[in-house]
Design a protein around this motif. Structure first.
Motif, mmCIF file in Angstrom:
data_model
loop_
_atom_site.group_PDB
_atom_site.id
_atom_site.type_symbol
_atom_site.label_atom_id
_atom_site.label_comp_id
_atom_site.label_asym_id
_atom_site.label_seq_id
_atom_site.Cartn_x
_atom_site.Cartn_y
_atom_site.Cartn_z
ATOM 1 N N VAL A 1 46.810 32.063 -8.362
ATOM 2 C CA VAL A 1 47.983 31.751 -8.520
ATOM 3 C C VAL A 1 48.572 30.353 -7.757
ATOM 4 O O VAL A 1 49.322 28.974 -8.858
ATOM 5 C CB VAL A 1 48.842 32.911 -7.731
ATOM 6 N N SER A 2 47.816 29.882 -7.200
ATOM 7 C CA SER A 2 48.203 27.687 -6.922
ATOM 8 C C SER A 2 47.076 27.074 -7.916
ATOM 9 O O SER A 2 47.664 26.444 -8.460
ATOM 10 C CB SER A 2 47.044 27.810 -5.837
ATOM 11 N N GLN A 3 45.957 27.963 -8.942
ATOM 12 C CA GLN A 3 45.854 26.950 -10.585
ATOM 13 C C GLN A 3 46.768 27.297 -10.909
ATOM 14 O O GLN A 3 47.376 26.051 -11.515
ATOM 15 C CB GLN A 3 44.249 28.038 -10.233
ATOM 16 N N LYS A 4 47.448 27.956 -11.498
ATOM 17 C CA LYS A 4 48.524 28.625 -12.135
ATOM 18 C C LYS A 4 49.602 27.578 -12.102
ATOM 19 O O LYS A 4 50.579 26.904 -12.977
ATOM 20 C CB LYS A 4 49.075 30.068 -12.411
ATOM 21 N N ILE A 5 50.478 27.071 -10.353
ATOM 22 C CA ILE A 5 51.012 26.934 -10.316
ATOM 23 C C ILE A 5 50.700 25.622 -10.488
ATOM 24 O O ILE A 5 51.712 24.028 -10.681
ATOM 25 C CB ILE A 5 51.539 27.529 -9.127
ATOM 26 N N GLY A 6 49.058 24.323 -9.689
ATOM 27 C CA GLY A 6 48.921 23.406 -10.289
ATOM 28 C C GLY A 6 48.639 23.192 -11.363
ATOM 29 O O GLY A 6 49.544 21.756 -11.429
ATOM 30 N N LYS A 7 48.905 24.156 -12.339
ATOM 31 C CA LYS A 7 48.473 23.199 -14.018
ATOM 32 C C LYS A 7 50.759 22.989 -14.116
ATOM 33 O O LYS A 7 50.921 22.111 -14.758
ATOM 34 C CB LYS A 7 48.434 24.316 -14.995
ATOM 35 N N ALA A 8 51.399 23.864 -13.722
ATOM 36 C CA ALA A 8 52.948 23.331 -14.474
ATOM 37 C C ALA A 8 53.489 22.370 -12.984
ATOM 38 O O ALA A 8 54.084 21.250 -13.476
ATOM 39 C CB ALA A 8 53.983 25.089 -13.902
ATOM 40 N N ILE A 9 53.071 22.319 -11.922
ATOM 41 C CA ILE A 9 53.335 21.046 -11.008
ATOM 42 C C ILE A 9 52.428 19.083 -12.051
ATOM 43 O O ILE A 9 53.730 18.746 -12.511
ATOM 44 C CB ILE A 9 52.878 20.692 -9.898
ATOM 45 N N LEU A 10 51.287 19.983 -12.862
ATOM 46 C CA LEU A 10 50.684 18.781 -13.754
ATOM 47 C C LEU A 10 52.330 18.047 -14.995
ATOM 48 O O LEU A 10 52.785 17.399 -14.639
ATOM 49 C CB LEU A 10 50.004 18.839 -14.591
ATOM 50 N N LYS A 11 52.681 19.671 -15.027
ATOM 51 C CA LYS A 11 53.344 19.062 -16.428
ATOM 52 C C LYS A 11 54.761 18.676 -16.182
ATOM 53 O O LYS A 11 55.428 17.804 -16.492
ATOM 54 C CB LYS A 11 53.396 20.351 -17.691
ATOM 55 N N ALA A 12 55.294 19.419 -14.792
ATOM 56 C CA ALA A 12 56.716 18.755 -14.387
ATOM 57 C C ALA A 12 56.928 17.491 -14.123
ATOM 58 O O ALA A 12 57.472 16.733 -13.999
ATOM 59 C CB ALA A 12 56.995 19.676 -13.202
ATOM 60 N N SER A 13 55.600 17.235 -13.192
ATOM 61 C CA SER A 13 55.824 15.730 -12.479
ATOM 62 C C SER A 13 54.512 14.441 -13.494
ATOM 63 O O SER A 13 55.217 13.140 -12.505
ATOM 64 C CB SER A 13 54.922 15.767 -11.066
#
Length: 129
Positions: free
Chosen positions: A63-75
């Motif tokens: 789950v963290s990997q999925k969220i991390g990819k979203a954080i990369l795009k969002a930030s």
């Protein structure tokens, strides 16, 4: 005694929720090292990462990997650092912190952000999940 995270899981305390399933909850850290700093926790109250059952540990990191990819795009950051410290709350949690360099992972940088900033980055991260 229930940790502050258990109170969040049970809905007794509010959070800026990013993700939730039967085993895992993710939300923005109340003090942001960098905007988008997200916590990923197992719902089971476990103090130390070495005590997390292997299946739960694997699921949390998936789950963290999925969220991390979203954080990369969002930030817009080039990296998302992972930190397991475990000193501030006795409940296993993983910090995901957007970073441009190593000093960007320093907890001394942590600060409260406005409700508007928190809701905006929350929406952006969720949009990219």
């Amino acid at each position: 005694m229930a940790s502050v995270f258990t109170k969040i899981i049970q809905g007794e305390l509010p959070c800026y929720k990013i993700y939730e399933d039967a085993e895992i909850l993710s939300f923005l850290a109340i003090d942001q090292v960098n905007l988008g700093h997200t916590l990923v926790i197992c719902k089971e109250e476990i103090n130390h990462w070495t005590e997390v059952p292997p299946e739960t540990y694997a699921r949390l990191h998936q789950v963290s990997q999925k969220i991390g990819k979203a954080i990369l795009k969002a930030s817009g950051s080039p990296r998302v650092g992972q930190i397991v410290a475990g000193f501030e709350v006795p409940h296993y949690h993983l910090h995901l912190i957007p970073a441009w360099s190593i000093p960007d992972l320093d907890f001394k940088r942590a600060q409260r952000r406005s409700d508007e900033e928190m809701k905006k980055i929350q929406a952006e991260i969720i949009r990219h999940l």
